[in-house]
Design a protein around this motif. Structure first.
Motif, PDB file in Angstrom:
ATOM      1  N   CYS A  37      -6.470  20.196  13.118  1.00  0.00           N
ATOM      2  CA  CYS A  37      -7.474  21.202  13.505  1.00  0.00           C
ATOM      3  C   CYS A  37      -8.474  21.438  12.371  1.00  0.00           C
ATOM      4  CB  CYS A  37      -6.777  22.513  13.880  1.00  0.00           C
ATOM      5  SG  CYS A  37      -5.777  22.396  15.372  1.00  0.00           S
ATOM      6  N   PRO A  62     -12.089  24.303  16.650  1.00  0.00           N
ATOM      7  CA  PRO A  62     -11.041  23.863  15.723  1.00  0.00           C
ATOM      8  C   PRO A  62     -10.610  24.944  14.740  1.00  0.00           C
ATOM      9  CG  PRO A  62     -13.111  22.777  15.229  1.00  0.00           C
ATOM     10  CD  PRO A  62     -13.307  23.474  16.529  1.00  0.00           C
ATOM     11  N   LEU A  65      -8.140  27.130  16.661  1.00  0.00           N
ATOM     12  CA  LEU A  65      -6.898  26.402  16.858  1.00  0.00           C
ATOM     13  C   LEU A  65      -6.118  26.259  15.550  1.00  0.00           C
ATOM     14  CD1 LEU A  65      -7.985  23.604  19.344  1.00  0.00           C
ATOM     15  CD2 LEU A  65      -6.518  25.555  19.810  1.00  0.00           C
ATOM     16  N   GLY A  66      -6.809  26.048  14.445  1.00  0.00           N
ATOM     17  CA  GLY A  66      -6.139  25.927  13.152  1.00  0.00           C
ATOM     18  C   GLY A  66      -5.443  27.214  12.764  1.00  0.00           C
ATOM     19  N   TYR A 122      -3.903  15.095  18.873  1.00  0.00           N
ATOM     20  CA  TYR A 122      -3.587  16.516  19.036  1.00  0.00           C
ATOM     21  C   TYR A 122      -2.825  16.749  20.342  1.00  0.00           C
ATOM     22  CZ  TYR A 122      -4.378  21.537  19.670  1.00  0.00           C
ATOM     23  OH  TYR A 122      -4.209  22.879  19.872  1.00  0.00           O
TER      24      TYR A 122
END
Length: 1420
Positions: A37, A62, A65-66, A122
């Motif tokens: 991510c 991202p 999500l990270g 992913y």
């Protein structure tokens, strides 16, 4: 960061997580996902720095999500430490799983390889993380986690603790499969089910409820803290505080969990409305022949994915609601039980056992239903608004017509719901009345059989049942109208909206997208529309608060002090010194029992105070016996003290009885002591009190139910100056005048006031009321005695009382201590021998087909055929309407218009009307057919039980019977017809959908056939276990009802002994056992629902995929027709199997009701061929010829070879020691138990050859226990309504009750409470005598009929019997020997055999057993 955090987890002193391979894999995957991510984020920032333009989503997605991955990986550590079995990673990563892929939609791999590789990697890792998240980590070191098999309901705990809202149902599948597989292979037993978690136990839930209650009702805490035990503090608060606090308390306990479930439902609705949007895009794709096929596959997959997410969140919501419902049931049942223990006398008189059983069975179920439907009140309007918005987007202003039609139909549905609610309230009222009456019948079935009143009481029950079914029938018809209007609203809204859209403007073209997406939205609209009335309806069916707000006993009525016992009762002032024996005497109704009740805190205190020093033991006038062994009844929760137990048994004269019992002191006593005599019940109750070693003993006439010899023994060994209680404070209510010289003080009560008080000699010297009473009694006794020739030694026993050391010593000392202890040896054999009440029997395996046939036969063959025909017609009309709409949508467009629009609208409308009529007819037919079946099954059940012999009632608990008439009949009344209607509707719907899909895409058969097989496998797999779980749950429910009934009757005794906590623990154990059987069913339901919905979603997926494959051959209208119907299959499959399962689960109720059709029945009530004339018997001559009687096959003979002849109009006294068989002789005469051998004839006719009612209506018996029923005084005197008021008043005058009844508020219409609790025991006995005077049959049996009245009233009754029944044959069973001295002959029984039978003069001259009985009574 990860390496440092990993080392922290491994070495930190507060973290003792096991570094297993599974845990390491989760951590590594989380770390890689974080890297992916953030690398995506950094790469995007690098691209922007290089001058490449990127949308904000490229770096926002991202980044989010990270951060999610960091939180999820860190939470993994915390989750394991807090003992949860799952990690929250699944939800957090699943929500964002599609973002990287979607962000690259439309960009080729060669143009942007980095983002594509990152996205695919992913997605793959997310899938792997998803799989391993379902595996359980090992518990931390030094953890208290028990490594037993995983309980699926720990998911509920996990949900509450960690607030994780992901797919718990899927996790439960894996855990539940083992139980389901075992249930499929072999019958399940209670031991196969997992144990109940602590947070679901009664102890935990009700304790929390108590704490919450006190928080809201702090004002009453000071009063409750005085002397009341913790368990009685609940519900002692004022009524206004209760009514306001109850809902707040329940919300504070369950509100948080309910809100999380509501959040799941909201998320479910998001996915619910996403499906029509994707469906619209799919139809656009089908319409555009140039669109690439990958779009179609993408839309098909997306619809499947959204539908699966909808399933997960919906099932989680249902699971949460059901768990809350079960916990709420536990809380409310515990609350109701604790309320029973603190109810005041006024509240108990206004409430019956039947009503309470209805409360904890039917009404609690309504409360559980409310939890599921409650969100519909606010969520349904939101759904409706969203549907209208989407319809506006599709059809523009024409959607306003849908709003108009909807709002026109809404008042109709509300009106129907309101009216139906009124009928349901009426039905519930009749149901309560029926429950009250059936409980009274089963409680006192012996009296009803003795008087041959079965038919009369059956007619009363059936009369109430008829009114109940009439209310149910009206409610069901309205329900059919409501359902047909609901289904018609889909058609009406579509018809009006399509007609306005196409007819107002010719350029408006109704294509497949607009038509079938609108129908999908209208279906959602109608679901919300129907949900709203159900939610409102659920609110009106809960009637708990009114019961819980009944008056409770006053917590401040009794206070512990030091010193003497001081009693203030109205204008009475009384002090009893420690260790004294106080006798309380007075006439019937003088207030003797009320005096003890006031001391116990059972009556309303108007002024003054009551002070008690030390513990209290109480022996009520009418003994309260538990359905338990003799030993358990005596110990009453105390530890076994062998030597003291043996002394108590001896003192209470129970040794001879224990010798005759099959398992000695381990022998089980039936409910209400149905299998032992009145004297035995009283002595067991007295032994219970003596064993407690209390400081104060309140004895309410304990000698009235025993004969003189046993009474003398008990007074000598227990109550008197040299008895076991000689150092205790004793307050003795008595009618036995002979013991008064040996008491310390005497209180004479007259009309609730103390007339005189003092010792025996002082009262005689005062020459007052007491002396006059003794003198008149003695004179009457002496006159009666001197009338007996040849016995100049018999004198009034009020003056002379002789102790006889010979009385019982010879008989009681025969039984050694060792013999009694041997009877209590815990061997399996002794337990089986002593067992009386049979436990609930549970069938095994699937429900037999014959049970379904029995139900359908009860419904009637014509009704069944009519139902099938109507369902076929309405479903055919539905198919034609849908097909017609698809053809309409495929009409070609010429110059921007479609032709034949008016024809299309007209035919569409006609087909819809036909379908609506068919829907109403089919629904009404099923529901009314169910009412017919219910009426027949109820009548069969009532007749089967009424025809059962007394042995059946001795061996069957009242809880079992009440369970059949409450919970099981409620299922037959309401659940089975409703589920049968649903099953048939969904079955025909499913057939229609299959036909549509196969006609549209024949290749779909390849997918439909295996999915249907899989569906059938799921159904078989589930139902086999579900039925067994239902049976186990039903069997575990009856002990709760029996315990509630037993506690309700004996709450005063329980409070007196301060045994509330022990009884609460027993109730909690029974409730927990029932919930332990219930919880697996909840998980199994969600298992089935999740599997079936995934199966239905698969059918949608395949229908869409095959439509894409056959795109060139399919028109948009047919494709839309096929897929729109396929979208309904998820719900239809789910609800069809659920309906079938519910039918199979609830048809167990039919099985349990039919169970009693095979039990043994007593002889016919009437025999037309051998009916006797009304004049029989003319003489009343009774002959016993070698007559023997046996109560049960495994017991010894109770009567042995009785051969006697009793002449007509002869007066026979029956004497003998307790247990000699005196009452058994009456039992045999009335054929409550059939002869083992020999015969009895009356006027030369063998009574075994005539009907039971023909016999019992010709014999009148006044039983030992006076029984009254809930109802008017007139009904109790004349249940058959055969006598005029003048006859009734004459009977009351003869029994000296006329003035008492005249002073009652409604006189003959005065309402007696259950068991006649608003009358004294003596008054009830006199009413039973008045009942006998009305019947005035040729044969009269008096079974200790005067045991509960004072001596003066006893003399009056005996005189009245001699005059009023002088032409009758009278059999008098008496413990007071003086009451039978004027009989023509005396029958003396010993050990079930004739010991002596002759005139009193000759028996006295023989100086045999009768002489000893007279001598022991103090008459010689």
């Amino acid at each position: 960061v990860f390496p440092f955090y990993y080392l922290y987890l491994k070495h930190h002193k507060k973290g003792y997580i096991r570094m297993s391979h599974l845990f390491k894999a989760k951590m590594v995957l989380g770390f890689i996902l974080m890297l992916l991510c953030f690398s995506n984020l950094f790469f995007t920032l690098w691209e922007i720095n290089q001058g490449t333009l990127r949308a904000p989503a490229f770096f926002i997605s991202p980044a989010v999500l990270g951060i999610t991955m960091v939180i999820s990986t860190c939470c993994l550590h915390f989750i394991i430490l807090v003992k949860s079995h799952l990690s929250p990673i699944l939800l957090l990563i699943s929500v964002g799983a599609k973002d990287p892929v979607d962000s690259k939609a439309g960009v080729g791999f060669l143009e942007d390889p980095f983002h594509h590789i990152a996205s695919y990697t992913y997605s793959t890792l997310v899938l792997v993380e998803l799989v391993i998240s379902f595996f359980t980590d090992q518990p931390p070191f030094f953890s208290k986690i028990v490594s037993d098999s995983f309980n699926p309901h720990q998911l509920g705990k996990f949900y509450i603790d960690s607030k994780s809202l992901y797919a718990c149902v899927l996790a439960a599948l894996c855990v539940l499969c083992r139980l389901l597989w075992k249930g499929y292979q072999q019958p399940l037993e209670a031991e196969d089910l997992w144990s109940l978690m602590k947070e679901n136990s009664s102890e935990e839930i009700v304790s929390q409820l108590e704490r919450e209650w006190k928080m809201y009702c702090g004002r009453a805490r000071q009063e409750a803290d005085l002397t009341e035990a913790r368990e009685t503090q609940v519900l002692l608060e004022p009524e206004d505080c209760q009514s306001k606090s109850l809902l707040k308390v329940l919300w504070s306990m369950f509100g948080t969990y309910f809100l999380f479930g509501t959040l799941s439902l909201v998320i479910c609705d998001v996915f619910l409305f996403s499906v029509p949007k994707v469906f619209s895009l799919f139809l656009e794709f089908m319409k555009d022949q140039e669109s690439p096929n990958w779009k179609g596959y993408f839309y098909a997959g997306l619809m499947f994915f959204l539908a699966c997410l909808q399933t997960l969140f919906e099932q989680w919501y249902m699971y949460t609601c059901l768990v809350i419902g079960v916990r709420l049931k536990t809380a409310v049942t515990g609350l109701v039980y604790r309320k029973i223990l603190v109810m005041s006398n006024a509240a108990r008189k206004a409430t019956t056992v039947g009503e309470i059983v209805n409360l904890v069975s039917v009404d609690v179920q309504k409360l559980m239903d409310l939890i599921i439907y409650f969100n519909g009140i606010w969520l349904a309007p939101i759904r409706i608004i969203i549907c209208f918005v989407f319809l506006w987007q599709l059809l523009g202003p024409s959607a306003l017509t849908a709003v108009a039609v909807f709002f026109l139909l809404l008042p109709l549905n509300f009106a129907i719901t309101k009216k139906r609610s009124q009928f349901q309230e009426e039905q519930m009222q009749h149901k309560d009345d029926r429950a009250k009456l059936t409980n009274a019948i089963f409680s006192d079935i012996k009296v009803i059989k003795l008087y041959a009143w079965e038919k009369a009481f059956m007619e009363k029950v059936l009369g109430i049942r008829k009114q109940e079914l009439q209310a149910l029938k009206r409610s069901q018809l309205l329900f059919a109208v409501s359902l047909s209007s609901f289904y018609s609203s889909t058609f009406l809204i579509a018809l009006v909206m399509f007609a306005v859209y196409t007819l107002v403007d010719e350029t408006h073209v109704l294509d497949a997208q607009k038509a079938f997406v609108s129908l999908t939205l209208i279906n959602i609209l109608n679901t919300a529309h129907s949900f709203l009335p159900f939610s409102i309806n659920a609110l009106v069916q809960v009637s708990l608060v009114s019961f819980l707000c009944n008056h409770s006993i006053s917590a401040a009525l009794i206070a512990v002090t030091s010193g003497a016992t001081v009693l203030c009762f109205g204008r009475i002032n009384l002090s009893v010194l420690e260790g004294n024996l106080l006798a309380v005497v007075g006439q019937v109704g003088a207030g003797k029992s009320s005096l003890l009740a006031t001391l116990l805190g059972e009556l309303q205190k108007l002024e003054g105070h009551v002070s008690v020093k030390g513990t209290v033991a109480y022996v009520p006038q009418q003994a309260w016996i538990q359905n338990a062994s003799v030993e358990d009844n005596i110990l009453f929760g105390k530890e076994m003290d062998d030597s003291w137990y043996n002394r108590v048994i001896h003192a209470c004269a129970l040794h001879p009885d224990l010798e005759t019992f099959p398992a000695g002191s381990r022998s089980e006593i039936g409910e209400k002591g149905i299998n032992i005599s009145g004297g035995q019940k009283q002595r067991v109750g007295l032994a219970r009190a003596v064993y407690q070693k209390a400081a104060i003993y309140l004895l309410d006439d304990p000698l009235s139910a025993v004969d003189a010899q046993v009474g003398q023994h008990i007074f000598e060994q227990v109550i008197g100056p040299n008895g076991l209680l000689k150092e205790k404070t004793r307050i003795l209510v008595t009618h036995t005048i002979s013991i008064l010289p040996y008491v310390d003080n005497i209180v004479v009560l007259v009309d609730g006031e103390i007339s005189e008080m003092g010792c025996y000699q002082e009262l005689l010297q005062k020459n007052g009321v007491f002396a006059d009473f003794l003198y008149s009694y003695s004179s009457a006794q002496e006159e009666e005695a001197y009338d007996l020739p040849g016995n100049p030694h018999i004198v009034g026993y009020s003056v002379v009382f002789l102790y006889s050391d010979r009385s019982l010593k010879a008989s009681t000392e025969r039984s050694s201590y060792r013999a009694i202890r041997q009877d209590r040896a815990p061997t399996a054999a002794s337990k089986d021998v002593g067992r009386l009440i049979e436990g609930e029997k549970t069938q095994h395996g699937r429900v037999n087909t014959s049970i379904y046939l029995d139900y359908l036969k009860a419904m009637g063959s014509p009704v069944c055929l009519y139902i099938i025909l109507l369902f076929t017609c309405q479903q055919t009309a539905s198919f034609c309407r849908g097909y017609w709409l698809s053809k309409w949508a495929d009409d070609p467009v010429n110059n921007g218009t479609q032709k034949h629009t008016e024809l299309r609208v007209g035919v569409f409308g006609v087909l819809g009307v036909i379908q609506a009529i068919g829907k109403f007819g089919s629904t009404a037919a099923v529901l009314l057919g169910g009412t017919i079946a219910s009426r027949k099954l109820f009548r069969q059940l009532l007749e089967n039980i009424a025809r059962s012999p007394m042995m059946f009632f001795e061996q069957t608990s009242i809880g079992n019977l009440l369970n059949r008439f409450s919970k099981e009949m409620d299922a037959i009344d309401s659940v089975i017809p409703d589920k049968l209607k649903s099953l048939l509707g969904f079955l025909f719907n499913l057939l229609e959908i299959y036909i549509v899909i196969v006609l549209a895409t024949p290749i779909a058969v390849v997918a439909i056939v295996p999915l249907t097989v899989l569906y059938a496998a799921f159904q078989n797999f589930y139902v086999a276990t579900s039925c067994q779980l239902r049976r186990l749950e039903a069997a575990s429910r009856s002990p709760i009802y029996s315990h509630i009934s037993e506690t309700f009757q004996g709450s005063g005794v329980i409070r007196a002994y301060k045994a509330q906590q022990r009884f609460i623990s027993q109730n909690d154990f029974r409730v927990d056992e029932n919930q332990r059987m219930c919880f697996p069913g909840v998980v199994a339901d969600r298992w089935l629902a999740a599997n079936l919905e995934f199966l239905g979603n698969s059918i949608v997926l395949f229908a869409a995929l095959f439509a894409v494959i056959n795109k060139k051959q399919l028109t948009p209208g047919i494709a839309a027709f096929s897929i729109s119907y396929a979208l309904q299959i998820t719900g239809i499959l789910n609800w069809m199997v659920r309906s079938w399962t519910e039918i199979e689960n609830n048809v167990v109720s039919v099985e349990r009701v039919k169970e009693y059709s095979t039990t043994p029945k007593e002889a016919p009530w009437t025999q037309e061929a051998k009916s006797q004339s009304q004049a029989w018997p003319t003489e009343g001559r009774i002959e016993f010829r070698n007559y023997s009687l046996q109560y049960r096959p495994n017991l010894e003979l109770a009567l042995k070879n009785i051969t006697i002849t009793i002449r007509g109009q002869e007066k026979i006294g029956i004497a003998g020691r307790t247990g000699a068989g005196k009452s058994t002789l009456a039992v045999g005469l009335l054929r409550l138990v059939e002869a083992a051998e020999g015969e009895i004839s009356i006027d030369g006719i063998n009574i075994a050859h005539i009907g039971l009612h023909d016999l019992r209506t010709k014999i009148t018996i006044i039983p030992q226990d006076p029984i009254l029923f809930s109802g008017s005084l007139r009904m109790n005197l004349d249940p058959l309504n055969t006598y005029c008021d003048a006859d009734i008043w004459t009977a009351l005058e003869l029994t000296q009750l006329k003035n008492f009844v005249l002073n009652l508020p409604d006189q003959l219409n005065y309402e007696c409470s259950e068991q006649g609790e608003n009358l004294s025991i003596g008054q009830k006995q006199l009413l039973c005598l008045a009942r006998a005077l009305l019947r005035k049959t040729k044969i009269l049996v008096l079974d200790e009929a005067t045991a509960s009245v004072d001596v003066e009233m006893d003399l009056h009754i005996q005189s009245m019997i001699r005059t009023q029944f002088k032409e009758c044959t009278v059999l008098t069973i008496a413990h007071r020997v003086n009451t039978i001295l004027d009989c023509n002959r005396i029958l003396v029984l010993e050990n079930g055999q004739i010991a002596e039978f002759d005139t009193p003069e000759k028996l006295m001259a023989q100086k045999g057993l009768f002489y000893r009985l007279v001598e022991e009574s103090g008459l010689v």
